[in-house]
Design an enzyme around this catalytic site. Structure first.
Site: not given
Ligand code: DX5
Ligand code: ZN
Length: 216
Positions: A7, A32, A34, A36, A65, A67, A136, A141-144, A174-175, A196
């Site tokens: 990601s 990937h 994302d 949103m 992806h 969202m 999921m 919504g957010f990475g990390g 994913d996540g 990601g």
């Molecule tokens: C979250 C995204 C993911 C996310 C993964 O809403 O769909 O793809 O960016 O990031 P990590 O690997 O940091 O959880």
């Molecule tokens: Zn994703």
């Protein structure tokens, strides 16, 4: 075979080309992306122009992806911009069967994504139509964010149901996937791992990616 789809959500977008060159050199199988909209999830990310630019410069498969709310409205645009695989959410308010058909008729692979609270059995009736299911392992919504172990039970339920039906589908997760959690999801039956922040923060991304790609 295990595939890695990094990601780019947490990338430094002023240096996206360098990041993509690094990821491709490190052996990732796809990218990937994302998307949103600030409605389906409480965040806004990247969209069509970024996808289009990546598609013009790179040959690698693009795994989008979505969202976004009522995703059927934008399928054609994303396929035209270069999406090879499109995941949309079962919870996003589009007719699921019609949206799967639409993605396929536009020439992309169709994938159905489910949030942590949605049970695995919600995707069963669509398995025969799908190329991939996206489970999921964080709230979208957010990475990390931290990995949620409940994903494992859902992955194995979907893998067993697909086997029972003789459906050869990919299961993507994913996540919060990192050096440790990748083992849990591979054991459960996932074969495409999205990661990601673990990859983008790593000092040795190539090593991490080859570790993630190892069969269990
Ligand atoms: C979250 C995204 C993911 C996310 C993964 O809403 O769909 O793809 O960016 O990031 P990590 O690997 O940091 O959880
Ligand atoms: Zn994703």
């Amino acid at each position: 075979m295990i595939k890695i789809s990094p990601s780019i959500l947490t990338a430094d977008f002023t240096r996206l080309g360098d990041t993509l060159d690094m990821l491709i050199d490190a052996g990732v199988d796809m990218l990937h992306i994302d998307v949103m909209d600030g409605l389906f999830v409480p965040n806004i990310s990247i969209g069509l122009p970024v996808l289009e630019s990546i598609n013009k410069r790179y040959d690698i498969a693009l795994d989008v992806h979505l969202m976004i709310d009522r995703p059927h409205r934008y399928i054609e645009n994303f396929v035209k911009a270069g999406a090879d695989i499109i995941s949309f959410h079962l919870e996003a308010g589009s007719d699921v069967a019609k949206t799967i058909d639409l993605i396929k008729s536009c020439g992309a692979k169709a994938s159905l994504a489910i949030k942590p609270a949605t049970p695995a059995k919600a995707v069963f009736e669509y398995i025969d139509m799908l190329d991939m299911v996206l489970v999921m392992s964080v709230e979208p919504g957010f990475g990390g964010q931290s990995y949620m172990p409940m994903a494992e039970g859902k992955i194995s339920e979907i893998r067993s149901e697909a086997e029972r039906r003789g459906a050869d589908i990919d299961i993507q997760v994913d996540g919060g996937i990192d050096k440790t959690t990748c083992e849990y999801v591979k054991t459960a039956g996932a074969n495409i791992l999205v990661a990601g922040s673990a990859i983008l923060k790593s000092d040795t991304p190539k090593l991490l990616i080859s570790h993630m790609k190892e069969n269990i």
